[in-house]
Design an enzyme around this catalytic site. Structure first.
Site, mmCIF file in Angstrom:
data_model
loop_
_atom_site.group_PDB
_atom_site.id
_atom_site.type_symbol
_atom_site.label_atom_id
_atom_site.label_comp_id
_atom_site.label_asym_id
_atom_site.label_seq_id
_atom_site.Cartn_x
_atom_site.Cartn_y
_atom_site.Cartn_z
ATOM 1 N N CYS A 2 11.759 1.102 2.238
ATOM 2 C CA CYS A 2 11.881 2.000 1.104
ATOM 3 C C CYS A 2 10.504 2.562 0.763
ATOM 4 O O CYS A 2 9.490 2.125 1.299
ATOM 5 C CB CYS A 2 12.451 1.279 -0.117
ATOM 6 N N GLY A 35 13.125 6.457 3.231
ATOM 7 C CA GLY A 35 14.456 6.148 2.733
ATOM 8 C C GLY A 35 15.212 7.409 2.404
ATOM 9 O O GLY A 35 14.729 8.234 1.634
ATOM 10 N N ASN A 109 9.986 -2.481 -2.313
ATOM 11 C CA ASN A 109 10.111 -2.213 -0.882
ATOM 12 C C ASN A 109 9.942 -3.531 -0.141
ATOM 13 O O ASN A 109 8.918 -4.204 -0.299
ATOM 14 C CB ASN A 109 9.040 -1.219 -0.421
ATOM 15 N N GLY A 110 10.914 -3.898 0.671
ATOM 16 C CA GLY A 110 10.817 -5.142 1.432
ATOM 17 C C GLY A 110 12.142 -5.880 1.442
ATOM 18 O O GLY A 110 13.203 -5.304 1.206
ATOM 19 N N TYR A 265 6.270 3.447 13.810
ATOM 20 C CA TYR A 265 7.397 4.338 13.512
ATOM 21 C C TYR A 265 7.450 4.840 12.075
ATOM 22 O O TYR A 265 7.580 6.027 11.839
ATOM 23 C CB TYR A 265 8.700 3.615 13.843
ATOM 24 N N THR A 313 7.997 11.266 15.831
ATOM 25 C CA THR A 313 7.022 10.184 15.677
ATOM 26 C C THR A 313 6.165 9.967 16.909
ATOM 27 O O THR A 313 5.012 9.551 16.806
ATOM 28 C CB THR A 313 7.757 8.865 15.319
ATOM 29 N N ASP A 375 8.858 7.849 23.682
ATOM 30 C CA ASP A 375 9.378 7.607 22.336
ATOM 31 C C ASP A 375 8.575 6.488 21.697
ATOM 32 O O ASP A 375 7.866 5.733 22.387
ATOM 33 C CB ASP A 375 10.863 7.246 22.380
ATOM 34 N N ASP A 376 8.698 6.368 20.366
ATOM 35 C CA ASP A 376 7.933 5.334 19.666
ATOM 36 C C ASP A 376 8.437 3.938 19.985
ATOM 37 O O ASP A 376 7.673 2.979 20.031
ATOM 38 C CB ASP A 376 7.962 5.572 18.153
#
Length: 554
Positions: A2, A35, A109-110, A265, A313, A375-376
């Site tokens: 988030c 998010g 966030n987490g 990412y 990314t 790609d990442d």
């Protein structure tokens, strides 16, 4: 994963305007990549009154001009949600609120790894009601209960630091948080391992004084004209009022281990996290990946004609990789920017369909060529498989797939949605089997030592990173097989589909009801009990208690 944001303006005239709310909305748009499920803002105006706008959807959709205009106040907290442990119901959009003690708004966030035990404690011992499935609401209520236990009519900074320190001893997992105490100021803190990012910055206010910003990434500070960005340290708590900022280390010493997947990412390339430029880290990933690719290509007897990134990314790493290998770099995919990130979409079928909606291959860059796609990372393999097939459909002779990250083989329990190992394409298999599964002629993965060095070289003081998705070793403790099985049951695609349906049904019921926990999420004003803080705090002129309209959450 988030995005969190807190803003405090020194300007006394901001109390009756929506300047803070507008600025928070603009800041959240810069964190939209963190998010896309829901967004919310709560501001605090005169007399400690809270104003809220939150709903499911993108920032631009949730915060229209009319809604933001009602977000009055001189400080506020914002959040963009990407759900993991909780559901997608709009009642779980953050920030969350509790009226006791003092009136607290909170964004997180987490992910906590001991949520069931904390819920039991809050129910049986603290007698606090938890209204959602979100561990963020649990975290908020632990903090609120710690403050409640002081039993004080007036609390001071020492009480707040002590409450956050007790929280860090109680709560296990990853958390970067920003909170707001009605009429008083902001608080912010990170978990003792510093797994999730957060930092702060300042600027000169419109009429003098100092404005303060707390955010997940430094890009918000830069765009808002804030300077002096500093990361909040692992285990550190910060208290911000109009009188200034006070910070203290309140968590017990622990291994500092920021999540390395932020650099791979999630974070924007123009952000700096824990002293590491995300852009430069991704450049280094491309250089190290190029060295590995040269060896692997020689073994396989393959020579790419072109390097093509999977936008967006991986662009930085792919360009650096191509330059180091002396291979032409080309943009082979055109991206539809109005489709969300497929990694965070629920359900394999939905992710697969959105890959085709999101990307279109240009035949001239693929036809009759040996193509190296970069790609990442490779997570479930759904996106990679579709992209490789798209390359073949427009004429690629061979497709080599290079990943800037090592094979992801384990669940993430700290807020990134990698739920069940069985859903990870690299779990328990060799690289050749991954290549077969996604339809590539060859798969090349970054090595873990090279990935770590790609980030650590820019801040040697970071001795280790959280690399649990690659190693299965969890830095916080409290993660065993039983817990991982529990997470897998909660977060696999079937479970998510059921939660999504349940959320839709719940919202239909709420729209038809007018009970005390239901109502519109457009604009909600609250007259809260202003915090009784010591003489050093800013005075709060109104102590009226009253609930206007309705509120989702506890």
């Amino acid at each position: 994963m988030c995005g969190i944001l807190g803003l405090l303006l020194h300007d006394p005239l901001a109390t009756q305007t929506s300047v803070a709310g507008q600025e928070i909305a603009e800041g959240l748009s810069l964190l939209q990549h963190r998010g896309q499920d829901a967004a919310g803002i709560v501001t605090c105006g005169q007399g400690g009154r809270f104003y809220q706008v939150k709903a499911n959807g993108m920032v631009r959709d949730v915060f229209d001009a009319q809604g933001v205009a009602g977000l009055k106040g001189w400080m506020g907290v914002g959040h963009v949600r990407y759900p993991t442990a909780g559901s997608s119901a709009h009642a779980e959009a953050q920030p969350f609120y509790v009226n006791s003690p003092y009136g607290i708004v909170f964004a997180h966030n987490g992910n906590l790894v001991n949520t069931p035990a904390l819920r039991q404690y809050l129910d049986a011992d603290a007698h606090r009601h938890i209204n959602t499935d979100s561990d963020s609401e649990v975290l908020l209520n632990i903090l609120a209960n710690n403050l409640q236990r002081t039993g004080k009519f007036r609390i001071n900074e020492e009480d707040i630091f002590h409450a956050i320190g007790d929280l860090m001893e109680t709560c296990t997992g990853a958390y970067a948080c920003v909170g707001m105490l009605a009429g008083f100021g902001l608080i912010a803190f990170r978990d003792p391992n510093g797994i999730r990012p957060a930092g702060l910055a300042t600027r000169t206010g419109a009429r003098g004084g100092t404005d303060y910003l707390v955010a997940s990434e430094s890009v918000v500070a830069q765009a808002g004209g804030f300077t002096g960005w500093e990361d909040i340290k692992a285990g550190e708590a910060v208290i911000i009022t109009r009188n200034g900022l006070v910070r203290r280390q309140v968590g017990k010493p622990a291994t500092f281990a920021p999540d390395i997947f932020e650099f791979v990412y999630f974070a924007r390339p123009d952000s700096t996290i824990d002293g590491v430029s995300v852009y430069r880290a991704r450049m280094a990933m491309g250089e190290y990946l190029a060295d590995t690719a040269v060896k692997e290509l020689e073994k396989a007897g393959l020579k790419p004609d072109v390097v093509i990134p999977v936008p967006d990314t991986s662009r930085v790493a792919a360009l650096q990789m191509a330059q180091r290998m002396g291979i032409p770099y080309r943009e082979g995919f055109v991206k539809n920017r109005y489709v969300g990130r497929t990694f965070i979409m629920p359900g394999q079928t939905e992710r697969r369909k959105n890959v085709r909606r999101k990307l279109n291959a240009m035949p001239m860059e693929f036809a009759d060529k040996v193509v190296m796609l970069v790609d990442d990372s490779i997570v479930r393999g759904t996106t990679s498989r579709e992209i490789i097939q798209m390359a073949r459909d427009v004429g690629a002779k061979k497709v080599i797939f290079a990943s800037a990250a090592p094979p992801i083989r384990y669940s993430n329990v700290y807020g990134i949605d990698m739920p069940s190992p069985q859903e990870l394409v690299a779990h328990g298999v060799e690289d050749a089997e991954v290549a077969k599964e996604i339809g590539a002629d060859l798969v090349i993965f970054q090595t873990l030592p090279d990935l770590i060095e790609s980030c650590r070289k820019f801040n040697p003081s970071i001795e280790t990173f959280d690399c649990s998705v690659f190693t299965g070793k969890y830095i916080s403790g409290g993660v065993d097989e039983r817990y991982l099985e529990h997470v897998a049951r909660l977060r696999n695609d079937n479970a998510k589909a059921k939660k999504k349906q349940k959320a839709y049904e719940q919202e239909e019921v709420e729209e038809s009801c007018s009970g005390p926990m239901n109502g519109s999420d457009s604009l909600i004003g609250l007259m809260n009990h202003s915090p009784k803080l010591g003489p050093a705090a800013m005075p709060t002129p109104n102590d009226t208690v009253g609930l206007h309209n309705s509120w989702h959450g506890s």
